[in-house]
Structures are given as C-alpha cells and as structure tokens.
Design an enzyme around this catalytic site. Structure first.
Site, short mmCIF file in Angstrom:
data_model
loop_
_atom_site.label_atom_id
_atom_site.label_comp_id
_atom_site.label_asym_id
_atom_site.label_seq_id
_atom_site.Cartn_x
_atom_site.Cartn_y
_atom_site.Cartn_z
N LYS A 92 -23.54 37.17 -32.78
CA LYS A 92 -23.44 35.84 -31.88
C LYS A 92 -24.16 34.75 -32.45
CE LYS A 92 -27.71 36.07 -31.49
NZ LYS A 92 -28.75 34.92 -31.80
N ASP B 139 -28.47 29.78 -31.44
CA ASP B 139 -29.00 30.93 -31.79
C ASP B 139 -29.68 31.82 -30.67
OD1 ASP B 139 -30.43 32.62 -33.61
OD2 ASP B 139 -32.28 31.88 -33.41
#
Length: 321
Positions: free
Chosen positions: A96, A177
C-alpha cells in the site's frame, strides 16, 4: 498445492516483515527474489537460503514456476509493475498504497479481470483478529450507536531526508504512507464510507505532507485523525458510541510496537479486555491471499474495497487545496 511466491524488490520492509511471513505461511513458499543488488539478497537468504535470485525483474516474472508476486517497490512503481505482473500471468499482492489516485484503479481492475487472477493491496490489518472482533462488536451494537471514530498514527523520520517518503516524485508523504491505516480502519470497523471532508490541515516539507489533521463525516458518525512523520511513535483507534467506548491499542503494527489489545468500556459494566500476543497479520494476509489464489476462498479486501480508501485520500488532498 503450495503457492510459489516471488518478491519483486529487496526493500527492508520486505526483508524484515513480508518475506519472512511468506516463508512462514501455510500454503506458501518463498521461492524467488528479484533485486538490482545481489548484496541485498543476503539478508533474505539468512532465513530462506534456497531462494532463486534474479537481478532482472522481468526475468522473475517470466519464470513459469512462480505463481504469485509480492511488490514492495516505491509507491510510484506500484501500478505499472502490478499490471506487468498480471500480464505475465502472476497473482499480485502489492504494498500500500497500491495507487496514488483513485482513477488508477480503473486500469488495475481491468488488468486483474482480463488476467483472471487475484490482485490486491497489501493492507494487512483486516487479516488480524483484533479488527475482526472490533467490527463484530461495533456493528452488533456493543457500544450503542456509533457516534465518533478517532485515530492517530505517527513516527518521526525528520533526520532521514534520503528516505523515499520524503520524495514527492515517488509518492512520498504521511497520508500515502500511514494515512491509509486510520482511514481503512474506520471504514473496516464501521462498515461506513466518508461523505465529506470537514477539515484538512496539511503541513508540507520538501514537497510532501509530513503532518495531516483530518476530519470527516461518514454516513452516520464523524471521524477525526492525525498522521505525522514528525511526531513520536504512537498509534491508536477509538470508536465512541452512545453506551460504550472501544479502543484498539497498537492497531497497525500489532506485536511489533506493542501487544494488540481491544479494550471495551461500557456504562455500568466492568472493563472488557481482549489480547492477541502472538497473532501475525502479515502471515495471515499471505495465507488468505494464497487460499484465494488457489480458488479456495474469496480474498477479504479486494481492489474495489481498497479503492474506497484512496478515494478518501483524494478527497482530503482536494479539500486541503
């Protein structure tokens, strides 16, 4: 059958977390690593000495013995390499955020469907029992009506300006993040989707957001979160209802930063605590993905679900402007 996995890129996260999880997972075998540096392969070979090492990414994708690819490359490379791996006939689990904007999911889903394979974002928390239990309690009314969700996730990498998280060209920033975690956790546990962003306070350094204070209205509750790359390490999620409060300790790095706990406080009832001192959500993620690749189960967080988190990130950036 055991799914044969290849890791595309020798990042430290792959070396320390996901490759060991593939190595440990039932129904999976860590078979190959593609890296531009043979020297980096040594860290992986300490626990998987028999892996094949490729210095060319495309060569590993061409290996007919590899069934699935895990991609831990920098964020801006996720979409093109996911599509290349699917076109090479491999299932793909990509770190991700799998995309940097919501519209990228059109190409990802089209490539997945054309290949007839599994492709998913490596968003691990839905695979942890802590979140399954939280979802069950909140949606069954254990805290009454859900009124507000609050999340925090922070660390401080101010002294590491060479880190790719400080590079806007590579999809850096706190929101891509770690913002995905409180947002994804809120969606996962509540079963609700954001309707509007009511606050988007972003602070930038070196062209990337290093601090984000966000508020939103979901379908029948409110949401707030703080994520930062400039604050001491901390993480928590709280779900506040009309008759109770449910708090998750260490919800994102379970049993790495601290023990994963679920703490439930209700009016006129003793505190209820559940703990998972040995659960490894990375291993569970690999096992669930491998089962889906075998056709034995549906993958619990498909691209369509991950698209919803990216859509909220896009809404936050738009509101901040």
């Amino acid at each position: 059958m055991t799914i044969q996995w290849g890791v595309l890129g020798a990042s430290s996260f792959a070396r320390d977390n996901m490759a060991p999880a593939i190595h440990a997972a039932k129904g999976a075998n860590f078979a190959a690593l593609a890296t531009s540096s043979v020297e980096k392969a040594k860290g992986f070979q300490t626990y998987a000495p028999d892996i094949a090492v490729y210095t060319d990414y495309d060569a590993m994708l061409a290996d007919p013995k590899i069934d699935a690819i895990y991609i831990p490359l920098p964020n801006h490379l996720h979409v093109p390499w996911t599509i290349k791996a699917l076109e090479a006939g491999k299932h793909v689990l990509c770190e991700k955020p799998i995309a940097l904007k919501e519209s990228d999911f059109d190409d990802l889903i089209a490539a997945r469907d054309k290949a007839g394979l599994i492709a998913a974002e490596a968003f691990m928390i839905p695979h942890h029992a802590q979140f399954g239990r939280a979802r069950e309690l909140v949606q069954s009314g254990a805290i009454g009506d859900l009124v507000h969700i609050d999340g925090t996730f922070s660390y401080n990498n101010a002294g590491d300006l060479d880190n790719i998280r400080h590079d806007p060209a590579k999809g850096g920033g706190a929101l891509p993040d770690i913002g995905v975690y409180p947002i994804g956790a809120a969606r996962l546990v509540s079963g609700q989707e954001p309707q509007s962003i009511t606050l988007a306070n972003l602070r930038y350094e070196h062209g990337v957001d290093v601090f984000a204070q966000v508020a939103a209205d979901f379908e029948s509750c409110s949401f707030s979160a703080v994520v930062s790359m400039r604050m001491m390490n901390y993480q928590q999620m709280t779900f506040h209802g009309t008759t109770g409060v449910l708090r998750l300790t260490c919800p994102f790095n379970a049993n790495k930063a601290d023990v994963a706990e679920l703490i439930l406080d209700r009016k006129d009832a003793p505190r209820h605590v559940e703990r998972w001192p040995a659960e490894n959500h990375y291993v569970r993620q690999v096992e669930n993905f491998s089962a889906a690749a075998e056709g034995d189960a549906e993958y619990p967080v498909p691209l369509e679900w991950s698209r919803g988190t990216q859509q909220m990130l896009d809404m936050i950036y738009a509101a901040a402007k």
